[in-house]
Design an enzyme around this catalytic site. Structure first.
Site, short mmCIF file in Angstrom:
data_model
loop_
_atom_site.label_atom_id
_atom_site.label_comp_id
_atom_site.label_asym_id
_atom_site.label_seq_id
_atom_site.Cartn_x
_atom_site.Cartn_y
_atom_site.Cartn_z
N GLU A 281 0.82 -1.22 0.00
CA GLU A 281 0.00 0.00 0.00
C GLU A 281 0.85 1.26 0.00
O GLU A 281 0.41 2.31 0.48
CB GLU A 281 -0.96 0.00 1.19
CG GLU A 281 -1.96 -1.13 1.22
CD GLU A 281 -2.93 -1.14 0.05
OE1 GLU A 281 -2.89 -0.21 -0.80
OE2 GLU A 281 -3.72 -2.09 -0.03
N HIS B 64 -2.27 1.64 9.01
CA HIS B 64 -3.33 0.95 8.26
C HIS B 64 -3.50 -0.43 8.89
O HIS B 64 -2.50 -1.12 9.11
CB HIS B 64 -2.95 0.84 6.78
CG HIS B 64 -3.76 -0.14 6.02
ND1 HIS B 64 -5.14 -0.09 5.97
CD2 HIS B 64 -3.41 -1.22 5.28
CE1 HIS B 64 -5.58 -1.08 5.22
NE2 HIS B 64 -4.56 -1.79 4.79
N HIS C 272 -6.19 -4.08 9.47
CA HIS C 272 -7.37 -4.89 9.12
C HIS C 272 -8.04 -5.32 10.43
O HIS C 272 -8.15 -6.51 10.70
CB HIS C 272 -6.96 -6.12 8.32
CG HIS C 272 -6.35 -5.83 6.99
ND1 HIS C 272 -6.07 -6.81 6.07
CD2 HIS C 272 -5.97 -4.66 6.40
CE1 HIS C 272 -5.53 -6.28 4.97
NE2 HIS C 272 -5.45 -4.96 5.17
N TYR D 128 -19.98 10.76 20.84
CA TYR D 128 -19.23 12.00 20.63
C TYR D 128 -17.77 11.74 20.23
O TYR D 128 -17.13 12.58 19.57
CB TYR D 128 -19.30 12.89 21.89
CG TYR D 128 -18.33 12.54 22.98
CD1 TYR D 128 -17.04 13.08 22.99
CD2 TYR D 128 -18.69 11.67 24.01
CE1 TYR D 128 -16.14 12.75 23.98
CE2 TYR D 128 -17.79 11.32 25.01
CZ TYR D 128 -16.53 11.87 24.99
OH TYR D 128 -15.63 11.54 25.96
N HIS E 68 -12.04 -4.14 3.26
CA HIS E 68 -10.59 -4.12 3.45
C HIS E 68 -10.19 -3.83 4.91
O HIS E 68 -9.74 -4.73 5.60
CB HIS E 68 -9.98 -3.09 2.48
CG HIS E 68 -8.50 -3.10 2.43
ND1 HIS E 68 -7.79 -2.72 1.31
CD2 HIS E 68 -7.56 -3.44 3.36
CE1 HIS E 68 -6.49 -2.83 1.54
NE2 HIS E 68 -6.34 -3.26 2.78
N TYR F 144 -8.10 21.02 22.37
CA TYR F 144 -7.40 20.37 23.49
C TYR F 144 -7.67 18.88 23.53
O TYR F 144 -7.76 18.27 24.59
CB TYR F 144 -7.76 21.03 24.82
CG TYR F 144 -9.23 21.08 25.19
CD1 TYR F 144 -9.99 22.18 24.84
CD2 TYR F 144 -9.84 20.05 25.91
CE1 TYR F 144 -11.32 22.27 25.17
CE2 TYR F 144 -11.17 20.12 26.24
CZ TYR F 144 -11.90 21.23 25.88
OH TYR F 144 -13.22 21.29 26.22
ZN LIG Z 1 -4.63 -3.61 3.82
#
Ligand SMILES: [Zn+2]
Length: 216
Positions: free
Chosen positions: A77, A96, A98, A117, A159, A212
């Site tokens: 990636e 990244h 999974h 929130y 993904h 903050y």
């Molecule tokens: Zn991936």
């Protein structure tokens, strides 16, 4: 940037990759981690278990994706990381993963709406799910960049998820937060259709995190 700073950054990336392995946030060899450095960024290589990584295994690329340093192929990636660092001056680290609940929502093409929130910690009123594209392609990188507009995290359909931060530690923290929110939203969906916070209320929360919201 001094050499010692790059050594330190390399260790930060390794530490985050080990966290993915030991917490189970990204199973097996899935996911990847990077940190911006002088001249480009350092990214985890393809095909090496996180628990086997050493700092010299990281691959250094410039913002066009050209190899600057490293013996191993970069994460598949790498285009996603390149695109984000090129377009987003606010980003110094990317994780990244999974992760299970994020994947569960991404399989269903679900954005994470304002059910809590804490969704605002990703920078907006929701966390979007980017459309599907084949892993490791420029198309996926483009989809991710669009879904990340005004945000620090998004889901990737069929993904996983991607989280951004000023530092790789911030990105890792947010990736865990996205997984927590995904699990909480998934549970709420088992009961029904959760009521959502208003745009006005989420704008207040976004501003509070912006001014903050750094973790203590
Ligand atoms: Zn991936």
């Amino acid at each position: 940037m001094a050499e010692r700073d790059e050594d330190w950054l390399r260790q930060c990336v390794i530490d985050a990759a080990l966290d993915l392995a030991y917490t189970g946030l990204s199973p097996q060899m899935s996911g990847n981690v990077s940190a911006r450095c002088e001249g480009g960024f350092l990214v985890t290589p393809s095909g090496v278990a996180y628990t086997d990584l050493v700092p010299d295994d990281l691959v250094k690329l410039d913002l066009e994706g050209n190899l600057l340093d490293g013996q191993l192929p970069p994460s598949s990636e790498w285009q996603m990381h390149t695109g984000i660092y090129r377009e987003r001056d606010d980003v110094g680290g990317i994780v990244h993963a999974h992760s299970d609940y994020a994947v569960s929502l991404a399989v269903m093409h679900k954005d994470i709406p304002a059910f809590h929130y804490m969704v605002a910690v990703a920078g907006g009123r929701d966390i979007r799910c980017a459309p599907y594209a084949t892993f490791g392609t420029a198309a996926l990188a483009d989809h991710a960049l669009s879904a990340l507009e005004g945000r620090k995290a998004c889901l990737l359909a069929h993904h996983g998820q991607i989280a951004l931060g000023e530092t790789v530690e911030d990105a890792l923290h947010l990736a865990h937060e996205v997984e927590t929110l995904s699990g909480q939203y998934w549970r709420a969906l088992q009961i029904g259709d959760p009521p959502l916070l208003s745009d006005e209320e989420m704008a207040v929360n976004v501003e509070k995190f912006r001014t903050y919201g750094r973790r203590s």
